[in-house]
Structure formats: structure tokens, C-alpha cells
Enzyme design. Structure first.
Site, short mmCIF file in Angstrom:
data_model
loop_
_atom_site.label_atom_id
_atom_site.label_comp_id
_atom_site.label_asym_id
_atom_site.label_seq_id
_atom_site.Cartn_x
_atom_site.Cartn_y
_atom_site.Cartn_z
N TRP A 152 0.80 -1.21 0.00
CA TRP A 152 0.00 0.00 0.00
C TRP A 152 0.84 1.27 0.00
CZ3 TRP A 152 1.70 2.66 4.11
CH2 TRP A 152 2.18 1.94 5.22
N ASN A 153 2.13 1.19 0.38
CA ASN A 153 2.88 2.44 0.57
C ASN A 153 3.27 3.10 -0.75
OD1 ASN A 153 4.68 0.28 0.17
ND2 ASN A 153 6.31 1.27 1.33
N LYS A 176 -2.49 -9.15 -7.20
CA LYS A 176 -3.29 -8.92 -6.01
C LYS A 176 -2.76 -7.65 -5.34
CE LYS A 176 -2.89 -9.89 -1.78
NZ LYS A 176 -3.46 -8.58 -1.29
N PRO A 177 -3.44 -6.51 -5.52
CA PRO A 177 -2.98 -5.28 -4.88
C PRO A 177 -3.33 -5.27 -3.40
CG PRO A 177 -5.02 -4.87 -6.03
CD PRO A 177 -4.66 -6.31 -6.31
N PRO A 179 -5.16 -4.48 -0.04
CA PRO A 179 -6.57 -4.17 0.21
C PRO A 179 -6.79 -2.73 0.66
CG PRO A 179 -5.69 -5.61 1.93
CD PRO A 179 -4.66 -5.55 0.85
N GLY A 229 6.64 -6.45 0.81
CA GLY A 229 5.92 -6.30 2.07
C GLY A 229 6.80 -6.68 3.24
N GLU A 251 10.90 -8.53 -1.88
CA GLU A 251 11.45 -7.23 -1.45
C GLU A 251 10.79 -6.93 -0.12
OE1 GLU A 251 11.94 -3.84 -0.28
OE2 GLU A 251 10.56 -3.17 -1.84
N CYS A 285 10.30 1.51 2.66
CA CYS A 285 11.19 0.42 3.07
C CYS A 285 12.65 0.82 3.05
CB CYS A 285 10.96 -0.81 2.19
SG CYS A 285 11.22 -0.52 0.43
N GLU A 384 11.68 -2.14 12.55
CA GLU A 384 11.29 -1.17 11.52
C GLU A 384 10.07 -0.39 12.00
OE1 GLU A 384 10.82 -1.19 6.68
OE2 GLU A 384 10.04 -2.89 7.80
#
Length: 482
Positions: A152-153, A176-177, A179, A229, A251, A285, A384
Site C-alpha cells: 500500500w505504501n 493482487k494489490p 486491500p 511487504g 522485497e 522500506c 522497523e
């Protein structure tokens, strides 16, 4: 409120309408207002999309690279032409400032353009034989159906960074993007549709992440899973993919150190440290997570950084002068606060920020904050944060700071600021990271490889290296008469 996007599942060149009630709402993280609803697909839709991609694969993979490139060129042009509108949609669903969102859309188009050019450059190899009666060839072949799972970022650029090389290589794709941010993905699929993408080559399913992911992992037609992710989810995908030995390109998370040496240009370092840490409200990230400053320049540098941080404006991404938009969720804000509380409890002090959000909007806002007197046992120094919290430590020796920078399970990106050429090469070689920026905190471009080591993932995205992830190398040995 935007028009309902119930047709957010795209299979075999058609937008699929689900039964009434099978939708999920999408909210603006700055205002918490409902934007629209999208279709909530599950395993059945994922299986249909995989079947469509599998059936389209022979046609697409056998098409010349030049023909595939024309479609990618067209898609890049369409995206650039519509960048302002696409940026507004991105800001509405994700929250980042509009200028950043438009920049992301243009960056997304750059991947389409780069891989349009690379589609005709999938070279093979002729191996000189040691045996007079043999001739040996290596032929690159597309791996097959690719399952792409995006975050999502960066909901636009992360899609094209995966889909463009896959398509250029001759693979077909099921997307699959995230949600949280499906609206940008819908617009990208519409662009592919307008650009003339044949049915079945690109498919998309929104909805139940677990069910869709399970279908991708268990269906034998899927040959590669590419994912951006968290490290936790990446490990799960790798573990489950092992049952069929699917190829996995990951990644994952990062915990980037940013090192300011005593010979650095301090104004440049302060400006770029600010830009790295607070870009997308720290939800990046590769953004700087730990700041190490040589003790000889620490006071001067922190004074510069403090002034700059206190001048940042937090607010709606739609406002022209906003520097930081909201975080993506209430949980994201809670994590930032937990890291700050832990640090203060263990002796850290606030240099800038640290105050609660007092604006008129009801969204997920956090003030940009810098803390000093930070110790290695604080959560912020090894987890993180993914938010606008910047911890600072001082150091004395180069060897000391390299050891501290490398003391993490992550290995995505690291940054150094120095004007010394020997130090540049020496430190860059010793940092255990897949990406090292020297006086540069924006290393990601379409033409260069992007990816981490250690628990930050495997594989590369970007450059000709990015297309290699989607190609198998077939060895052909030919016996010849003499």
C-alpha cells in the site's frame, strides 16, 4: 465519495461483477471518510484469473519482444498523460502529499518505459565448446504465470516495477494489490486495457488476501510469486512455495542506517536525511531508520535538522504545502507511539516534534519526531518503525559505526555522507546492504537493480537484472557431424 468500484476484478479482459454484498469499503486515511467500495473476491476468482493467465501464456510468450514493447510504450504514455488525476486518486486512498503521489505515478510510468525498451533485449548465449562435435546454446525463456502481490505504501510504482519486467519477458500476470489501496491498481489495469493488452495477459483480483494468496501458492500454473511487504509475510510465502519449488522474488523490510561523517557537507546531509526519513511519513522500506552522526559535528548537524523538522507541515495530502500526510492506519500510529514511549522510558530525549496531533482532520497523523541519547536496546534501533520517528546516535570511529550499521537482520539500504573518495569506497564495500547511497537517499530508478540481502529479501527489481527474475535459462546441446 468516489463512484463505487465494484468492478475491481479483471479476468481474461473482462471486469467481473460479483454478487451484491461482496464488497469492502475503502477509506481516506486523512479524513477517515469512505471513498468507495471495491469487489471482495476470494479463491474462486483467483483460480479463474490464474487459468486465464495460463491460457494466455503461449500466445504472449511467443509474441516478439518488439510487439510486447509497443503495448508497454503505449501504457507509459497514457500514464504520463493522466498523471495528475492518477496522483489525486493515489493521495485519496493512501494519504501521501499530492506532489509525492504525482511523482510516484511518473516513476511508475518510467518502469513501463524502461521495460518497453528491454523487451527486445532478452539475449541468449553461445558457449564455445571444448568438444569438436558439440555446439551449445543458452536460450532465455519466460518462466510462465506470475503472481504479483503489491503493498500500500507505493500502490502505483510497486505494481509497474513488477508487472513491466514480467510482461516484457513474456510472462502473464495475476495481480493482487493491497486491500488498503486498490484504486490505483484499478486505474493501472484500465491503462493496460486501453493500451491494447490481449485478454488474459494481465489479470487482477481484489479481496480476501488469505484466500487469494492460498490459490496462488497451491496452483501449479503459478511459476513465480513476486512480493513486496513485511519480512514475516515474505518468510511465509517462501515456506509455502517450497512445496512446489516455485520461484520467489521478495522485497521485504528494511532498517536503513544513515551515517554522517565529520567531513560531510552538513547542509546537504541535513536536507537529504530529512527527505529520506519523512518521505511518505516514514512509510518507505528504504527510508533512513537510524541516524549516526560523528560527534565532532553532531551539535551543528542536529541544530540544522531540528530547524528543518520543526518547519514541516503535517496535514491533508491534497493541500499544496503539506510535507507529511497521514499514516495508513491506527495500528501504524500506535507502533510509532510505542517505539517513542519505549525510547523515552529508556532515556532518550526529544530534539524535535514529539507532540500529539492537534489538527482539524480526524485521520491517522503523527508528528515528525527526532530523538537523541538513543541506546541500542531501544525498539526503534532494531525494529522497523515505518513512521516519522528518527533516532540519533553519535560515534567516534569509522570501524565503530560500520559495526553498528551492520548489526541488524535487515540488509536493504544504507546511506553515507562524506566528501572523501577513499572513505566512500571503503565504507560502501563494508556495509552489508543490497543498496548503498553516497550523498544520495533516492537510489531507486527504473534502470538500476533494487533489492536487499539477509532478511530484506532476494532477487532484484529494476534494470536488466529485474527482467532476469522472470526468465529461465534453457541449455541446448547440439551434436554435429564433422
Amino acid at each position: 465519495m468516489l463512484e463505487a468500484q465494484t468492478k475491481s476484478i479483471f479476468i481474461n479482459g473482462q471486469w467481473k461483477e460479483l454478487e451484491p454484498g461482496k464488497t469492502t469499503p475503502i477509506y481516506n486515511p486523512a479524513t477517515l471518510e469512505k471513498l468507495t467500495e471495491v469487489a471482495f473476491g476470494a479463491e474462486q476468482e483467483a483460480l479463474e484469473a490464474i487459468m486465464a493467465a495460463d491460457q494466455a501464456f503461449p500466445m504472449w510468450s511467443e509474441m516478439t519482444g518488439r510487439k510486447r514493447s509497443r503495448i508497454l510504450y503505449k501504457a507509459a504514455q497514457l500514464m504520463l498523460q493522466d498523471a495528475d488525476r492518477l496522483g489525486e486518486i493515489l493521495t485519496a486512498e493512501q494519504g501521501k502529499p499530492l506532489k509525492e503521489a504525482i511523482g510516484e505515478v511518473k516513476g511508475a510510468a518510467s518502469f513501463l518505459l524502461w521495460y518497453a525498451e528491454e523487451a527486445s533485449r532478452s539475449y541468449g548465449e553461445w558457449i564455445p565448446s571444448s568438444i569438436p562435435t558439440k555446439r551449445m546454446l543458452v536460450i532465455p525463456k519466460p518462466i510462465g504465470v506470475v503472481a504479483a502481490i503489491t503493498p500500500w505504501n507505493f500502490p502505483s510504482s510497486m505494481i509497474t516495477r513488477k508487472l513491466a519486467p514480467a510482461l516484457a519477458a513474456g510472462c502473464t500476470v495475476v495481480l493482487k494489490p493491497s486491500p488498503e489501496t486498490p484504486l490505483s491498481a484499478i486505474e493501472i489495469i484500465k491503462i493496460f486495457e486501453e493500451a491494447g493488452m490481449p485478454p488474459g495477459v494481465v489479470n487482477m483480483v481484489t479481496g480476501d488476501a488469505d484466500a487469494i494468496g492460498k490459490a496462488m501458492l497451491t496452483n501449479k500454473a503459478v511459476k513465480l510469486i513476486t512480493f513486496t511487504g513485511s519480512t514475516k509475510v515474505g518468510k511465509y510465502l517462501m515456506r509455502e512455495s517450497a512445496t512446489q519449488l516455485k520461484k520467489v522474488s521478495l522485497e521485504l523490510g528494511g532498517h536503513a542506517p544513515l551515517i554522517v561523517f565529520e567531513d560531510a557537507d552538513l547542509d546537504k546531509a541535513a536536507n537529504l536525511a530529512l527527505a529520506s526519513k519523512f518521505r511518505n511519513s516514514g512509510q518507505t522500506c528504504i527510508c533512513a531508520n537510524r541516524l549516526y552522526v560523528h560527534e565532532a559535528v553532531a551539535t551543528e548537524f542536529l541544530d540544522k535538522l531540528q530547524e528543518k523538522v520543526e518547519g514541516l507541515k503535517v496535514g491533508s495530502g491534497m493541500e499544496e504545502d503539506t510535507d507529511l500526510g497521514p499514516l495508513i492506519s491506527e495500528q501504524a500510529c500506535a507502533k510509532v507511539q510505542a517505539h517513542l514511549n519505549d525510547a523515552l522510558k529508556k532515556g532518550a530525549k526529544i530534539i524535535a516534534g514529539g507532540n500529539d496531533w492537534t489538527g482539524d482532520l480526524k485521520g491517522y497523523f503523527c508528528s515528525p519526531t527526532v530523538i537523541a541519547d538513543v541506546s541500542d536496546d531501544m525498539l526503534v534501533m532494531h525494529e522497523e518503525t515505518f513512521g516519522p520517528l528518527f533516532p540519533v546516535q553519535t560515534f567516534q570511529a569509522e570501524t565503530e559505526v560500520i559495526q553498528k550499521a551492520n548489526n541488524t537482520d535487515y540488509g536493504l539500504a544504507a546511506y553515507i555522507f562524506t566528501e572523501n573518495t577513499s572513505r566512500t569506497l571503503r565504507v560502501a564495500e563494508k556495509l552489508d546492504y543490497g543498496i548503498v547511497g553516497v550523498n544520495d537517499v533516492f537510489p531507486a530508478t527504473a534502470e538500476a537493480p533494487f533489492g536487499g540481502i539477509k532478511q530484506s529479501g532476494n532477487g532484484k527489481e529494476g534494470g536488466h537484472h529485474g527482467m532476469d527474475e522472470f526468465l529461465e535459462k534453457k541449455f541446448v546441446s547440439i551434436g554435429v557431424e564433422r
